[in-house]
Every structure is written in structure tokens, then in C-alpha cells.
Design a protein around this motif. Structure first.
Motif, PDB file in Angstrom:
ATOM      1  N   LEU A 174       0.799  -1.226   0.000  1.00 18.29           N
ATOM      2  CA  LEU A 174       0.000   0.000   0.000  1.00 18.29           C
ATOM      3  C   LEU A 174       0.832   1.278   0.000  1.00 18.29           C
ATOM      4  CD1 LEU A 174      -2.762  -1.054   2.549  1.00 18.29           C
ATOM      5  CD2 LEU A 174      -3.010  -0.824   0.065  1.00 18.29           C
ATOM      6  N   ILE A 175       2.149   1.177   0.232  1.00 20.19           N
ATOM      7  CA  ILE A 175       2.972   2.367   0.417  1.00 20.19           C
ATOM      8  C   ILE A 175       3.002   3.241  -0.841  1.00 20.19           C
ATOM      9  CG2 ILE A 175       5.144   1.275  -0.309  1.00 20.19           C
ATOM     10  CD1 ILE A 175       4.768   3.784   2.606  1.00 20.19           C
ATOM     11  N   THR A 176       2.829   2.645  -2.011  1.00 19.17           N
ATOM     12  CA  THR A 176       2.846   3.413  -3.263  1.00 19.17           C
ATOM     13  C   THR A 176       1.466   3.942  -3.631  1.00 19.17           C
ATOM     14  OG1 THR A 176       2.520   1.411  -4.594  1.00 19.17           O
ATOM     15  CG2 THR A 176       4.802   2.082  -4.176  1.00 19.17           C
ATOM     16  N   ARG A 177       0.462   3.678  -2.793  1.00 21.09           N
ATOM     17  CA  ARG A 177      -0.930   4.069  -3.078  1.00 21.09           C
ATOM     18  C   ARG A 177      -1.364   3.546  -4.452  1.00 21.09           C
ATOM     19  NH1 ARG A 177       1.405   8.402  -0.368  1.00 21.09           N
ATOM     20  NH2 ARG A 177       0.338   8.994   1.565  1.00 21.09           N
ATOM     21  N   PRO A 178      -1.365   2.228  -4.627  1.00 17.48           N
ATOM     22  CA  PRO A 178      -1.626   1.652  -5.951  1.00 17.48           C
ATOM     23  C   PRO A 178      -3.074   1.826  -6.387  1.00 17.48           C
ATOM     24  CG  PRO A 178      -1.595  -0.069  -4.292  1.00 17.48           C
ATOM     25  CD  PRO A 178      -1.167   1.191  -3.592  1.00 17.48           C
ATOM     26  N   ASP A 179      -3.270   1.787  -7.709  1.00 16.59           N
ATOM     27  CA  ASP A 179      -4.627   1.812  -8.251  1.00 16.59           C
ATOM     28  C   ASP A 179      -5.375   0.536  -7.886  1.00 16.59           C
ATOM     29  OD1 ASP A 179      -3.860   4.173  -9.392  1.00 16.59           O
ATOM     30  OD2 ASP A 179      -3.697   3.393 -11.434  1.00 16.59           O
TER      31      ASP A 179
END
Length: 268
Positions: A174-179
Motif C-alpha cells: 500500500l505504500i505506493t498508493r496503488p490503483d
């Protein structure tokens, strides 16, 4: 009392539905060729709306993992289209596809896949480093705090329980704020109580953050946390359940597995 909201206009046509974050159109995946060709997916079309939670289920060998891999850009379909937002994945070269996965797609697997030499916070920061971004210490700690592990930031995987390792893996995803966040049996290696906690965190990412989650699972209880369950048999979509409960999912799976057993017996 005036609520401050205008009354809806009954003559106004509704606006277009928002575009799905992920779309598969007529996707097929064939392994091998000639007499040895095996069709893992056959003409599959699916859409995944923003902020939705979809579980994918089916008997063993039904194509669940292949569907996830094609949808996530880990495997290339033999034919068909996979579109993430406005980006067509099937036309991307390997470098661009790798960059897209690092920035817009998250993964949580049954086996955790943490690097044993790195601490929890270093594992969580890894996707940002691979994407060429400098991870902020506050962001990494916030991600660990989100999964209840801020006090384990400097622990290595061998110093964590299985459930804690999976929560680190979720923070990393989740750290990259994925689509889209993909889960391949994310609770398969966990005990019931720990599995419920991980499922609760997945559900929270949908309800609180508006993320889109696609999860392959064999567990009707896990699938019941989703908004819908998609069923696969022999690489084909055979139906869906909306707002599922564990009993209805189990009943549907029992029927599918019995039919698969009968088919296998008839072919012997």
C-alpha cells in the motif's frame, strides 16, 4: 430546514458511470502449442470498479491465478485486452510494464515474500526505492502503524509471526498508493484469527481509502468480505455473487467442485 443541497432534477439524465479502474476484454491465455496446448483462460471479460473488492474463486486448476497474473501484468495474455485506467498493458514493453507495476499495482501473496535481511520498515520502503523515489520515514512508519506494527519497524521477518509478516507485506503493497491491490490467497498461510485481521485491513483499504482489491481465495469466509465473488471453471466465468455471505459462497463452490469431479471421472 434547508439542508443546503439542491433537489434532484427528475428530468435530468444520469451522468455516465465512472470508468472501471481495471478492464479485461476477451482475454485468453494458452500455454504450449499444438496437441500439448492448454487453455488456462478462455475469452474472459471482467471490469473492476474504483473502490471495489472482488474475490475470485473456482475449483483447482480453474485459472484463478492465471487471471490474477494477466490482470496484474505479471503474465501476458495470448489474446485480448487488459487496461489499467487509460493504459493498455498488453502493448507495453517489459521495462514500462515493470515501472507500471511498481507505481500503480500492489501485491500480497500467501508466502509474504519479505526480504529476510531487511527490517520491516526497510521491506515497506523497498517499492519506493525500486521506483526511484526517496521513502519518507514518516510515510513508512505511518504505513506500519496502519497495520498495527509501528513498534516492530526494526524487526526482521524471522523475528515476526506469520500474521505480522503478512501485515508488513500489506503495508509494503500500500505504500505506493496503488490503483489496484492484488491478493493471491493472502490468508492461506494464516490461522483463523490472524486471517480475519488481514481481511479486515483489506476491507478497510476499500472502504476508507477507495482502493480496488482483487483477491484469489479458496475460503468462503474470506470471499464473504468482498463486494462480489466471481467464479471460474475451466478458464471461463461461470457466474457471480453480489453482496456474498459465506454460506452462499460455500454452496456455490460445492456445486462447482462436484461438477468438476464428475467431469474428471467421465474423462478417465
Amino acid at each position: 430546514m434547508d439542508s443546503g443541497h439542491a433537489a434532484p432534477d427528475p428530468d435530468r439524465a444520469p451522468g455516465p458511470a465512472p470508468a472501471p479502474v481495471l478492464r479485461l476484454r476477451s482475454v485468453s491465455r494458452i500455454h504450449g502449442s499444438g496437441d500439448r496446448a492448454v487453455t488456462a483462460l478462455h475469452n474472459v471479460s471482467l471490469s473492476f470498479p474504483h473502490g471495489s473488492f472482488t474475490a475470485v474463486m473456482g475449483p483447482s486448476g480453474s485459472g484463478k491465478s492465471t487471471l490474477l497474473q494477466c490482470a496484474a501484468g505479471l503474465d501476458r495474455p495470448t489474446s485480448g485486452s487488459v487496461r489499467l485506467g487509460a493504459t493498455e498493458l498488453t502493448g507495453l514493453g517489459e521495462r514500462r510494464l515493470t515501472l507500471l507495476r511498481r507505481s500503480r499495482i500492489g501485491f500480497v501473496f500467501q508466502s509474504f515474500n519479505l526480504l529476510p535481511a531487511l527490517t520491516a520498515e526497510q521491506n515497506v520502503a523497498l517499492p519506493l526505492r525500486l521506483a526511484g523515489r526517496r521513502p519518507g520515514k514518516e510515510d513508512v512508519r505511518a504505513a506500519l502503524d496502519r497495520v498495527g506494527l509501528a513498534d516492530r519497524a526494526r524487526h526482521r521477518p524471522a523475528e515476526l509471526s506469520g500474521g505480522q509478516q503478512q501485515r508488513v507485506a500489506l503495508a509494503r503493497a500500500l505504500i505506493t498508493r496503488p490503483d489496484v491491490l492484488f491478493g493471491d490467497e493472502p490468508t492461506g498461510a494464516l490461522d483463523t484469527r490472524t486471517g480475519h485481521r488481514v481481511l479486515g485491513l483489506l476491507r478497510e483499504t476499500v472502504d476508507r481509502d477507495g482502493r480496488t482489491v482483487v483477491m484469489v481465495t479458496h475460503d468462503p469466509v474470506a470471499a464473504a468480505r468482498a463486494d462480489r465473488v466471481v467464479f471460474l471453471v475451466d478458464g471461463r466465468i461461470t457466474g457471480e455473487l453480489a453482496t456474498p455471505d459465506a454460506e452462499s459462497v460455500a454452496a456455490r463452490m460445492t456445486g462447482l467442485e462436484a461438477a468438476a469431479a464428475r467431469k474428471a471421472t467421465a474423462q478417465c
